[in-house]
Every structure is written in C-alpha cells, then in structure tokens.
Scaffold this motif. Structure first.
Motif, PDB file in Angstrom:
ATOM      1  N   THR A 275       0.825  -1.202   0.000  1.00 47.26           N
ATOM      2  CA  THR A 275       0.000   0.000   0.000  1.00 47.26           C
ATOM      3  C   THR A 275       0.860   1.254   0.000  1.00 47.26           C
ATOM      4  O   THR A 275       0.632   2.201  -0.775  1.00 47.26           O
ATOM      5  CB  THR A 275      -0.937   0.008   1.217  1.00 47.26           C
ATOM      6  OG1 THR A 275      -1.797  -1.121   1.151  1.00 47.26           O
ATOM      7  CG2 THR A 275      -1.766   1.280   1.263  1.00 47.26           C
ATOM      8  N   LEU A 276       1.860   1.273   0.846  1.00 48.00           N
ATOM      9  CA  LEU A 276       2.744   2.437   0.894  1.00 48.00           C
ATOM     10  C   LEU A 276       3.525   2.601  -0.405  1.00 48.00           C
ATOM     11  O   LEU A 276       3.700   3.722  -0.896  1.00 48.00           O
ATOM     12  CB  LEU A 276       3.714   2.307   2.065  1.00 48.00           C
ATOM     13  CG  LEU A 276       3.157   2.733   3.422  1.00 48.00           C
ATOM     14  CD1 LEU A 276       4.162   2.441   4.520  1.00 48.00           C
ATOM     15  CD2 LEU A 276       2.781   4.194   3.434  1.00 48.00           C
ATOM     16  N   ASN A 277       3.984   1.502  -0.973  1.00 46.62           N
ATOM     17  CA  ASN A 277       4.722   1.596  -2.239  1.00 46.62           C
ATOM     18  C   ASN A 277       3.842   2.145  -3.352  1.00 46.62           C
ATOM     19  O   ASN A 277       4.315   2.868  -4.232  1.00 46.62           O
ATOM     20  CB  ASN A 277       5.280   0.230  -2.633  1.00 46.62           C
ATOM     21  CG  ASN A 277       6.517  -0.150  -1.837  1.00 46.62           C
ATOM     22  OD1 ASN A 277       7.214   0.714  -1.297  1.00 46.62           O
ATOM     23  ND2 ASN A 277       6.797  -1.436  -1.747  1.00 46.62           N
ATOM     24  N   ALA A 278       2.556   1.805  -3.316  1.00 50.41           N
ATOM     25  CA  ALA A 278       1.635   2.331  -4.325  1.00 50.41           C
ATOM     26  C   ALA A 278       1.473   3.838  -4.212  1.00 50.41           C
ATOM     27  O   ALA A 278       1.160   4.519  -5.189  1.00 50.41           O
ATOM     28  CB  ALA A 278       0.281   1.641  -4.195  1.00 50.41           C
ATOM     29  N   LEU A 279       1.709   4.361  -3.001  1.00 54.24           N
ATOM     30  CA  LEU A 279       1.582   5.805  -2.774  1.00 54.24           C
ATOM     31  C   LEU A 279       2.848   6.582  -3.121  1.00 54.24           C
ATOM     32  O   LEU A 279       2.825   7.815  -3.183  1.00 54.24           O
ATOM     33  CB  LEU A 279       1.226   6.062  -1.304  1.00 54.24           C
ATOM     34  CG  LEU A 279      -0.203   5.715  -0.898  1.00 54.24           C
ATOM     35  CD1 LEU A 279      -0.306   5.592   0.613  1.00 54.24           C
ATOM     36  CD2 LEU A 279      -1.168   6.764  -1.416  1.00 54.24           C
ATOM     37  N   ILE A 280       3.949   5.890  -3.331  1.00 52.27           N
ATOM     38  CA  ILE A 280       5.226   6.587  -3.516  1.00 52.27           C
ATOM     39  C   ILE A 280       5.237   7.485  -4.753  1.00 52.27           C
ATOM     40  O   ILE A 280       5.686   8.645  -4.665  1.00 52.27           O
ATOM     41  CB  ILE A 280       6.388   5.586  -3.522  1.00 52.27           C
ATOM     42  CG1 ILE A 280       6.645   5.107  -2.085  1.00 52.27           C
ATOM     43  CG2 ILE A 280       7.662   6.208  -4.092  1.00 52.27           C
ATOM     44  CD1 ILE A 280       7.696   4.030  -1.957  1.00 52.27           C
ATOM     45  N   PRO A 281       4.788   7.028  -5.934  1.00 53.00           N
ATOM     46  CA  PRO A 281       4.798   7.963  -7.081  1.00 53.00           C
ATOM     47  C   PRO A 281       4.007   9.237  -6.814  1.00 53.00           C
ATOM     48  O   PRO A 281       4.448  10.334  -7.173  1.00 53.00           O
ATOM     49  CB  PRO A 281       4.172   7.121  -8.206  1.00 53.00           C
ATOM     50  CG  PRO A 281       4.469   5.711  -7.834  1.00 53.00           C
ATOM     51  CD  PRO A 281       4.359   5.669  -6.339  1.00 53.00           C
ATOM     52  N   ALA A 282       2.842   9.088  -6.165  1.00 50.38           N
ATOM     53  CA  ALA A 282       2.042  10.267  -5.838  1.00 50.38           C
ATOM     54  C   ALA A 282       2.763  11.143  -4.820  1.00 50.38           C
ATOM     55  O   ALA A 282       2.724  12.386  -4.904  1.00 50.38           O
ATOM     56  CB  ALA A 282       0.685   9.836  -5.286  1.00 50.38           C
ATOM     57  N   THR A 283       3.419  10.508  -3.860  1.00 49.62           N
ATOM     58  CA  THR A 283       4.156  11.257  -2.848  1.00 49.62           C
ATOM     59  C   THR A 283       5.317  12.020  -3.478  1.00 49.62           C
ATOM     60  O   THR A 283       5.574  13.176  -3.129  1.00 49.62           O
ATOM     61  CB  THR A 283       4.671  10.305  -1.753  1.00 49.62           C
ATOM     62  OG1 THR A 283       3.582   9.595  -1.190  1.00 49.62           O
ATOM     63  CG2 THR A 283       5.387  11.084  -0.657  1.00 49.62           C
ATOM     64  N   THR A 284       6.010  11.370  -4.380  1.00 55.05           N
ATOM     65  CA  THR A 284       7.115  12.036  -5.080  1.00 55.05           C
ATOM     66  C   THR A 284       6.605  13.253  -5.844  1.00 55.05           C
ATOM     67  O   THR A 284       7.198  14.338  -5.780  1.00 55.05           O
ATOM     68  CB  THR A 284       7.811  11.054  -6.039  1.00 55.05           C
ATOM     69  OG1 THR A 284       8.364   9.975  -5.288  1.00 55.05           O
ATOM     70  CG2 THR A 284       8.931  11.750  -6.808  1.00 55.05           C
ATOM     71  N   ARG A 285       5.503  13.087  -6.582  1.00 49.81           N
ATOM     72  CA  ARG A 285       4.942  14.218  -7.333  1.00 49.81           C
ATOM     73  C   ARG A 285       4.557  15.354  -6.406  1.00 49.81           C
ATOM     74  O   ARG A 285       4.821  16.530  -6.702  1.00 49.81           O
ATOM     75  CB  ARG A 285       3.716  13.757  -8.137  1.00 49.81           C
ATOM     76  CG  ARG A 285       4.049  13.064  -9.433  1.00 49.81           C
ATOM     77  CD  ARG A 285       2.817  12.878 -10.294  1.00 49.81           C
ATOM     78  NE  ARG A 285       1.887  11.922  -9.729  1.00 49.81           N
ATOM     79  CZ  ARG A 285       1.942  10.614  -9.942  1.00 49.81           C
ATOM     80  NH1 ARG A 285       2.903  10.104 -10.694  1.00 49.81           N
ATOM     81  NH2 ARG A 285       1.046   9.802  -9.410  1.00 49.81           N
ATOM     82  N   LEU A 286       3.916  15.001  -5.292  1.00 50.67           N
ATOM     83  CA  LEU A 286       3.490  16.052  -4.370  1.00 50.67           C
ATOM     84  C   LEU A 286       4.680  16.774  -3.769  1.00 50.67           C
ATOM     85  O   LEU A 286       4.735  18.016  -3.766  1.00 50.67           O
ATOM     86  CB  LEU A 286       2.629  15.461  -3.260  1.00 50.67           C
ATOM     87  CG  LEU A 286       2.212  16.445  -2.161  1.00 50.67           C
ATOM     88  CD1 LEU A 286       1.355  17.566  -2.726  1.00 50.67           C
ATOM     89  CD2 LEU A 286       1.482  15.716  -1.032  1.00 50.67           C
ATOM     90  N   LEU A 287       5.633  16.027  -3.219  1.00 47.13           N
ATOM     91  CA  LEU A 287       6.776  16.664  -2.564  1.00 47.13           C
ATOM     92  C   LEU A 287       7.547  17.553  -3.527  1.00 47.13           C
ATOM     93  O   LEU A 287       7.954  18.667  -3.179  1.00 47.13           O
ATOM     94  CB  LEU A 287       7.699  15.603  -1.968  1.00 47.13           C
ATOM     95  CG  LEU A 287       7.167  14.844  -0.744  1.00 47.13           C
ATOM     96  CD1 LEU A 287       8.198  13.830  -0.267  1.00 47.13           C
ATOM     97  CD2 LEU A 287       6.812  15.802   0.390  1.00 47.13           C
ATOM     98  N   GLN A 288       7.757  17.080  -4.749  1.00 43.68           N
ATOM     99  CA  GLN A 288       8.537  17.866  -5.701  1.00 43.68           C
ATOM    100  C   GLN A 288       7.766  19.061  -6.239  1.00 43.68           C
ATOM    101  O   GLN A 288       8.373  19.967  -6.825  1.00 43.68           O
ATOM    102  CB  GLN A 288       9.024  16.971  -6.840  1.00 43.68           C
ATOM    103  CG  GLN A 288      10.040  15.939  -6.362  1.00 43.68           C
ATOM    104  CD  GLN A 288      10.715  15.177  -7.472  1.00 43.68           C
ATOM    105  OE1 GLN A 288      10.140  14.973  -8.541  1.00 43.68           O
ATOM    106  NE2 GLN A 288      11.950  14.743  -7.236  1.00 43.68           N
ATOM    107  N   SER A 289       6.451  19.080  -6.021  1.00 40.78           N
ATOM    108  CA  SER A 289       5.659  20.240  -6.431  1.00 40.78           C
ATOM    109  C   SER A 289       5.586  21.314  -5.357  1.00 40.78           C
ATOM    110  O   SER A 289       5.155  22.443  -5.623  1.00 40.78           O
ATOM    111  CB  SER A 289       4.237  19.804  -6.793  1.00 40.78           C
ATOM    112  OG  SER A 289       3.466  19.525  -5.628  1.00 40.78           O
ATOM    113  N   LEU A 290       6.011  20.985  -4.129  1.00 39.51           N
ATOM    114  CA  LEU A 290       5.913  21.942  -3.030  1.00 39.51           C
ATOM    115  C   LEU A 290       6.942  23.051  -3.167  1.00 39.51           C
ATOM    116  O   LEU A 290       8.103  22.794  -3.490  1.00 39.51           O
ATOM    117  CB  LEU A 290       6.131  21.230  -1.687  1.00 39.51           C
ATOM    118  CG  LEU A 290       5.147  20.121  -1.291  1.00 39.51           C
ATOM    119  CD1 LEU A 290       5.537  19.541   0.064  1.00 39.51           C
ATOM    120  CD2 LEU A 290       3.711  20.623  -1.273  1.00 39.51           C
ATOM    121  N   ASP A 291       6.503  24.268  -2.897  1.00 41.22           N
ATOM    122  CA  ASP A 291       7.485  25.341  -2.795  1.00 41.22           C
ATOM    123  C   ASP A 291       8.062  25.344  -1.384  1.00 41.22           C
ATOM    124  O   ASP A 291       7.659  24.541  -0.535  1.00 41.22           O
ATOM    125  CB  ASP A 291       6.876  26.703  -3.167  1.00 41.22           C
ATOM    126  CG  ASP A 291       5.697  27.108  -2.276  1.00 41.22           C
ATOM    127  OD1 ASP A 291       5.662  26.693  -1.096  1.00 41.22           O
ATOM    128  OD2 ASP A 291       4.817  27.853  -2.751  1.00 41.22           O
TER     129      ASP A 291
END
Length: 284
Positions: free
Chosen positions: A108-124
């Motif tokens: 479950t956590l691994n499935a969230l990693i791509p979304a987490t990466t996108r979110l974190l890298q979009s943060l200012d």
C-alpha cells in the motif's frame, strides 16, 4: 469511525495514508478516504489548484487499485488465519501471518510513492516548511502527552489498550490471562527507548527527504524509507534490541493463543470470518 480516520489522516501523507488505507474498514469510511486525506493535506500545506487536482486524481487511483488488489488479499489472509485458528497456531504460522500483513502494508505504501514524489517535488519552500513543521508539532504533542504521564500511568494505559484490542477479537478474557497483558505492557514500556530511537532516526530521514525533495533519486529513497518504516528498522545500534523484541512478541502471541478456551477460539474465528467477508464485499 470516520472521526478516527480523520484524526489518523493528520499524521501526514506518508504515514497517515498507510494507516487509513489499511485500517479503516467500514465501507463509508473507506469510500470517503480520498476526500479526507485531500482535505487535511490542503489544510496543512495550502495546495494550489494544480496540486489539488493532482492529489485528488492520485488518491482516487490508489484507492481503486487498493480496492481491487489489496482488499481481497487481506480478506484471504484473514480467512487463512480463521481456518488455522481452529487449532493452536504454530510458531511458523504466526511468523508467516506477521510477514504477510507487513507485505500488504508495504504494498500500500509503495503504491503511494509515485504520488508522494509528485506532491513533494511540487511543493514550494513555504509549503515544505509548513509540512515539516506540522509533522514536528504532531510528534512534539504526542511526546508531551507521554511525558505528562507517570511510568505507572503509561504502563496501565498500555496494558488496558492491549486488553481492549485482544478482547475485540476473542471476547472477554479470563482472570488467568490478565498476566499476559501485564507482561507485554511491561516489556513494551522497557523497550520504549529503542522504539523512540528508531522513530527519531526515521523522522530525521523523512525531514531530510522533504528538504532535498528535488533530488533525482527521491522515488528510490522514499522506497527505502518505506521499507525501513514497515520493518521499524533504525540504525545498527537498534538492530539487536528490535530483533529480541520481535522474537519475544511472537513468543507472547504463541503462548496467548495456546491459552484460549473453546469459546474464545470460536469468537476469534467468527470475527476473522466476518472481517474477511466485509473486506470481500468492499473489494472491486
């Protein structure tokens, strides 16, 4: 249940999503998880319109995957435990079940990693600072609550929690089983310094990943962090103590299983079968 899910969502995107996706199992709570996770993320970091759309899409996709792929696997595991619980569990069976649930949590956590990466890298920088500060405040608040308790109060609370969780599965426990709760609560409290060390090491790594979120290997670093989180793996200074704790916890489970009377075993099997059926009904 929904209130409990909302509270757990506030522990953060990486850790909170694990708990809510794996632990909130009533249909209403499960179906509304993407809404609540998005709601609290927006409350924490103040998402832009673009970020908001991406988070919603990612959460919906992960939940659909989880519904189709993971809920049936969780149901199968509970069905297997129910079948084996007609007799006393063996050491190898209990160890296999623990490993099986860890595998499902990690998936479950691994499935969230791509979304987490996108979110974190979009943060200012402002958003990243707000996320980090929120996590630090949550940790500090939890530690402050613990510090306000005496050792005796912490032990009593831990023992009560263990008993409540166990009785949820086996029904009312007997007076002869009370020492089991006292034993494990005492051991968990004595192991707490090791747990805290592991937690602090994982926290420091997570904060570093947020700070260095534009790194090219963020995805792979998050995967390694998730692997260590699920295993509750810290540095080499904690490995021996954690290995001893896991062994003693497994031994405790084995001895407690052997202590169950016929009524408790029947109650356990019925609970496992009901949860398995409920998860199958929620699956796609």
């Amino acid at each position: 249940m929904v209130k409990d899910c909302k509270r757990r969502c506030r522990t953060g995107w990486l850790v909170g999503c694990l708990l809510v996706l794996a632990g909130c199992t009533t249909e209403l709570a499960y179906n509304t998880l993407p809404f609540w996770i998005h709601y609290y993320l927006d409350d924490i970091v103040d998402l832009t319109a673009t970020q908001s759309r991406q988070v919603k899409a990612d959460l919906d996709a992960v939940q659909q995957w989880h519904r189709v792929e993971e809920l049936p696997r969780l149901a199968d595991r509970l069905t297997l435990i129910a079948a084996q619980s007609a007799e006393r569990q063996t050491w190898d069976q209990l160890r296999d079940h623990q490993a099986g649930f860890k595998t499902r949590i990690q998936a479950t956590l691994n499935a969230l990693i791509p979304a987490t990466t996108r979110l974190l890298q979009s943060l200012d920088d402002r958003q990243a600072e707000r996320l980090t500060q929120f996590l630090k405040d949550e940790i500090a608040e939890a530690q402050a609550r613990r510090d306000q308790q005496s050792p005796q109060e912490r032990l009593a609370e831990q023992q009560e929690e263990l008993e409540e969780r166990t009785e949820g599965w086996v029904g009312h426990t007997t007076d002869s089983q009370a020492p089991f709760y006292a034993e494990m609560a005492d051991y968990q409290q004595r192991a707490m310094p090791t747990f805290i060390t592991v937690r602090e090491q994982l926290q420091a790594r997570l904060f570093n990943l947020i700070e260095t979120r534009q790194r090219d290997d963020l995805d792979s670093q998050l995967r390694q962090w998730v692997d260590d989180l699920v295993a509750w793996r810290g540095g080499s200074d904690t490995q021996t103590d954690m290995a001893i704790y896991r062994s003693r916890r497994l031994d405790w489970l084995l001895r407690f299983d052997k202590s169950l009377d016929d009524a408790q075993r029947t109650h356990l099997i019925e609970e496992l079968e009901q949860w398995a059926s409920r998860l199958q009904g929620m699956a796609g």
